[in-house]
Motif scaffolding. Structure first.
Motif, PDB file in Angstrom:
ATOM      1  N   THR A 103      22.673  57.575  17.052  1.00 11.16           N
ATOM      2  CA  THR A 103      22.554  56.285  17.746  1.00 11.16           C
ATOM      3  C   THR A 103      23.671  55.338  17.337  1.00 11.16           C
ATOM      4  N   TYR A 104      24.008  55.323  16.039  1.00 12.96           N
ATOM      5  CA  TYR A 104      25.033  54.405  15.547  1.00 12.96           C
ATOM      6  C   TYR A 104      26.441  54.973  15.712  1.00 12.96           C
ATOM      7  N   GLY A 105      26.561  56.267  16.005  1.00  8.69           N
ATOM      8  CA  GLY A 105      27.864  56.820  16.316  1.00  8.69           C
ATOM      9  C   GLY A 105      28.280  56.563  17.750  1.00  8.69           C
ATOM     10  N   SER A 106      27.308  56.216  18.591  1.00 10.97           N
ATOM     11  CA  SER A 106      27.587  55.962  19.998  1.00 10.97           C
ATOM     12  C   SER A 106      27.817  54.476  20.223  1.00 10.97           C
ATOM     13  N   ILE A 107      27.776  54.051  21.479  1.00 14.93           N
ATOM     14  CA  ILE A 107      28.167  52.680  21.816  1.00 14.93           C
ATOM     15  C   ILE A 107      27.122  51.998  22.700  1.00 14.93           C
ATOM     16  N   SER A 108      27.232  50.685  22.783  1.00 20.99           N
ATOM     17  CA  SER A 108      26.434  49.883  23.703  1.00 20.99           C
ATOM     18  C   SER A 108      27.366  49.280  24.739  1.00 20.99           C
ATOM     19  N   ALA A 109      27.251  49.735  25.973  1.00 20.35           N
ATOM     20  CA  ALA A 109      28.122  49.227  27.037  1.00 20.35           C
ATOM     21  C   ALA A 109      27.906  47.730  27.253  1.00 20.35           C
ATOM     22  N   VAL A 248      28.828  46.048  10.563  1.00 18.46           N
ATOM     23  CA  VAL A 248      29.895  45.299   9.887  1.00 18.46           C
ATOM     24  C   VAL A 248      30.883  46.262   9.247  1.00 18.46           C
ATOM     25  N   LEU A 249      30.377  47.304   8.585  1.00 17.19           N
ATOM     26  CA  LEU A 249      31.257  48.310   7.983  1.00 17.19           C
ATOM     27  C   LEU A 249      32.116  48.986   9.046  1.00 17.19           C
ATOM     28  N   ASN A 250      31.483  49.392  10.142  1.00 12.94           N
ATOM     29  CA  ASN A 250      32.231  50.059  11.210  1.00 12.94           C
ATOM     30  C   ASN A 250      33.257  49.131  11.854  1.00 12.94           C
ATOM     31  N   ALA A 251      32.913  47.847  11.944  1.00 15.18           N
ATOM     32  CA  ALA A 251      33.863  46.876  12.496  1.00 15.18           C
ATOM     33  C   ALA A 251      35.084  46.728  11.572  1.00 15.18           C
ATOM     34  N   LEU A 252      34.852  46.740  10.259  1.00 15.78           N
ATOM     35  CA  LEU A 252      35.966  46.646   9.309  1.00 15.78           C
ATOM     36  C   LEU A 252      36.883  47.859   9.428  1.00 15.78           C
ATOM     37  N   ILE A 253      36.281  49.040   9.573  1.00 12.92           N
ATOM     38  CA  ILE A 253      37.089  50.245   9.787  1.00 12.92           C
ATOM     39  C   ILE A 253      37.836  50.124  11.117  1.00 12.92           C
ATOM     40  N   ALA A 276      31.324  49.072  16.237  1.00  9.07           N
ATOM     41  CA  ALA A 276      30.200  48.400  15.589  1.00  9.07           C
ATOM     42  C   ALA A 276      28.894  48.483  16.369  1.00  9.07           C
ATOM     43  N   SER A 277      28.944  48.834  17.646  1.00  9.93           N
ATOM     44  CA  SER A 277      27.718  48.813  18.445  1.00  9.93           C
ATOM     45  C   SER A 277      26.924  50.102  18.272  1.00  9.93           C
ATOM     46  N   ALA A 278      25.728  50.112  18.789  1.00  8.18           N
ATOM     47  CA  ALA A 278      24.839  51.279  18.700  1.00  8.18           C
ATOM     48  C   ALA A 278      24.153  51.470  20.043  1.00  8.18           C
ATOM     49  N   SER A 279      23.979  52.708  20.442  1.00  6.74           N
ATOM     50  CA  SER A 279      23.374  53.002  21.737  1.00  6.74           C
ATOM     51  C   SER A 279      21.864  52.759  21.697  1.00  6.74           C
ATOM     52  N   TYR A 280      21.338  52.148  22.741  1.00 11.15           N
ATOM     53  CA  TYR A 280      19.886  51.994  22.835  1.00 11.15           C
ATOM     54  C   TYR A 280      19.346  52.574  24.146  1.00 11.15           C
ATOM     55  N   ILE A 281      20.214  53.243  24.910  1.00 12.27           N
ATOM     56  CA  ILE A 281      19.762  53.850  26.172  1.00 12.27           C
ATOM     57  C   ILE A 281      20.041  55.347  26.174  1.00 12.27           C
ATOM     58  N   ALA A 282      21.311  55.731  26.247  1.00  6.70           N
ATOM     59  CA  ALA A 282      21.660  57.140  26.452  1.00  6.70           C
ATOM     60  C   ALA A 282      21.296  58.014  25.255  1.00  6.70           C
ATOM     61  N   VAL A 283      21.713  57.614  24.049  1.00  3.69           N
ATOM     62  CA  VAL A 283      21.444  58.452  22.879  1.00  3.69           C
ATOM     63  C   VAL A 283      19.947  58.520  22.556  1.00  3.69           C
ATOM     64  N   PRO A 284      19.208  57.387  22.540  1.00  5.99           N
ATOM     65  CA  PRO A 284      17.770  57.524  22.328  1.00  5.99           C
ATOM     66  C   PRO A 284      17.088  58.438  23.348  1.00  5.99           C
ATOM     67  N   ALA A 285      17.529  58.369  24.610  1.00  8.69           N
ATOM     68  CA  ALA A 285      16.939  59.260  25.621  1.00  8.69           C
ATOM     69  C   ALA A 285      17.217  60.723  25.280  1.00  8.69           C
ATOM     70  N   ALA A 286      18.438  61.003  24.840  1.00 14.68           N
ATOM     71  CA  ALA A 286      18.802  62.373  24.482  1.00 14.68           C
ATOM     72  C   ALA A 286      18.056  62.830  23.231  1.00 14.68           C
ATOM     73  N   MET A 287      17.958  61.960  22.225  1.00 16.73           N
ATOM     74  CA  MET A 287      17.258  62.325  20.994  1.00 16.73           C
ATOM     75  C   MET A 287      15.773  62.552  21.239  1.00 16.73           C
ATOM     76  N   VAL A 314      25.934  36.838  16.699  1.00 19.54           N
ATOM     77  CA  VAL A 314      26.843  36.423  15.619  1.00 19.54           C
ATOM     78  C   VAL A 314      27.935  37.453  15.337  1.00 19.54           C
ATOM     79  N   GLY A 315      27.692  38.721  15.668  1.00 17.98           N
ATOM     80  CA  GLY A 315      28.660  39.760  15.336  1.00 17.98           C
ATOM     81  C   GLY A 315      29.997  39.551  16.019  1.00 17.98           C
ATOM     82  N   ILE A 316      29.983  39.317  17.314  1.00 15.49           N
ATOM     83  CA  ILE A 316      31.240  39.175  18.069  1.00 15.49           C
ATOM     84  C   ILE A 316      32.091  38.024  17.537  1.00 15.49           C
ATOM     85  N   PRO A 317      31.529  36.834  17.292  1.00 14.81           N
ATOM     86  CA  PRO A 317      32.367  35.780  16.696  1.00 14.81           C
ATOM     87  C   PRO A 317      32.910  36.150  15.313  1.00 14.81           C
TER      88      PRO A 317
END
Length: 330
Positions: A103-109, A248-253, A276-287, A314-317
């Motif tokens: 979930t955290y390896g994927s993205i949120s469109a 936050v860690l992934n954003a720093l990388i 930095a984002s995490a999928s809440y649609i495609a990956v959860p459906a697949a899992m 707050v993340g984007i700012p």
């Protein structure tokens, strides 16, 4: 500067409508979005961003920074699930660790689209080829998650049914969001390459309606996220901390990679948001289909109930501040 960026993000209409949805649930309002509409607006957003990204990709081609950026994005979608899994495995069972890691390896469109809107507000340009990176980052994480289960788990899983690699790959590459996003991207490339009039005819649909559709969709996301707050008790403080600190860690990388690639500030922010984002649609459906042993309330509540609102509020700012500190303007 810090206060200005945060306020510009918090006072943008899409984010305010997200808060309105949360408030409706917390105050016990009967506000409800009929179920077909959020799906329709989700598909519209994917179509519009894919088409516009394809048009920009046709203009830019794959030279310069384009191909290295896309390859770096795909590499992140392969690597993030691996170190997330190693961290989560110290406290969780194999199946839940693999599902959350994917979930955290994927993205949120929608987080990516919100970041694009934020860049429009602050007046920073960005390139459309970043949509190609978005389109290619979802499927690898699903495959890595399934590989982790198959390689590190028991050879026979009594609850897993007859799920084969054909079904896994089909879910990874042909789920509705990935298919529509990639398909719209290809159509945008073809139309921009051979029919400039076609691009102009699509503008009222892909451009003028976009901001309102995003606001409506985030209103529904606010309602859904607030309804998931109860599930966070089951997730526990460890996963809640993971859902905030991992982005936050992934954003720093991500900003380190963006600096190395020489991306401009707008593209660097979008690259960070993808990381930095995490999928809440495609990956959860697949899992849910391929790893039934994992608890959906854990990987859905962390990504949708914590990471998604953290990123868009707050993340984007915060990521923008890092960009301004580390990426040269120009």
């Amino acid at each position: 500067m810090e206060t200005s960026l945060v306020l510009q993000n918090l006072l943008s209409p899409p984010v305010l409508f997200f808060f309105l949805g949360v408030l409706a649930v917390l105050l016990g309002s009967d506000l409800e979005i009929p179920s077909p509409l959020p799906k329709l607006f989700s598909l519209y957003l994917l179509l519009a961003i894919g088409f516009k990204g394809g048009v920009e990709l046709a203009h830019s081609g794959l030279g310069g920074q384009v191909l290295p950026t896309i390859l770096a994005a795909v590499a992140m979608s392969l690597v993030v699930p691996l170190y997330s899994f190693l961290l989560l495995r110290t406290r969780l069972d194999l199946f839940n660790a693999a599902a959350i890691a994917a979930t955290y390896g994927s993205i949120s469109a929608v987080t990516f689209i919100t970041a694009q809107s934020f860049l429009g507000v602050v007046g920073l340009p960005f390139d459309g080829f970043m949509v190609a990176a978005l389109a290619l980052m979802e499927s690898p994480a699903i495959i890595i998650g399934l590989l982790l289960v198959k390689l590190a788990g028991p050879q026979k899983r009594p609850d897993s049914g007859a799920m084969g690699w054909g079904s896994v790959l089909r879910e990874a590459f042909l789920n509705s969001s990935v298919f529509l996003l990639v398909g719209s991207l290809v159509i945008g490339v073809l139309v921009a390459s051979f029919s400039s009039q076609g691009v102009e005819k699509m503008l009222p649909f892909t451009d003028k309606l976009f901001y309102g559709a995003l606001s409506f969709f985030l209103l529904d996301m606010g309602i859904v996220a607030a309804q998931r707050l109860g599930d966070l008790r089951r997730a526990g403080p460890l996963l809640i901390a993971f859902a905030v600190l991992m982005p936050v860690l992934n954003a720093l990388i991500g900003v380190t990679i963006a600096r190395g690639l020489g991306l401009n500030q707008g593209d660097a922010l979008l690259f960070m948001v993808l990381c930095a984002s995490a999928s809440y649609i495609a990956v959860p459906a697949a899992m849910r289909m391929t790893v039934p042993e994992a608890n959906p309330s854990l990987y859905i509540s962390t990504s949708l109930g914590v990471t998604f609102p953290f990123n868009i509020i707050v993340g984007i700012p915060i990521y923008m501040l890092l960009v301004k500190q580390l990426i040269p303007a120009g």
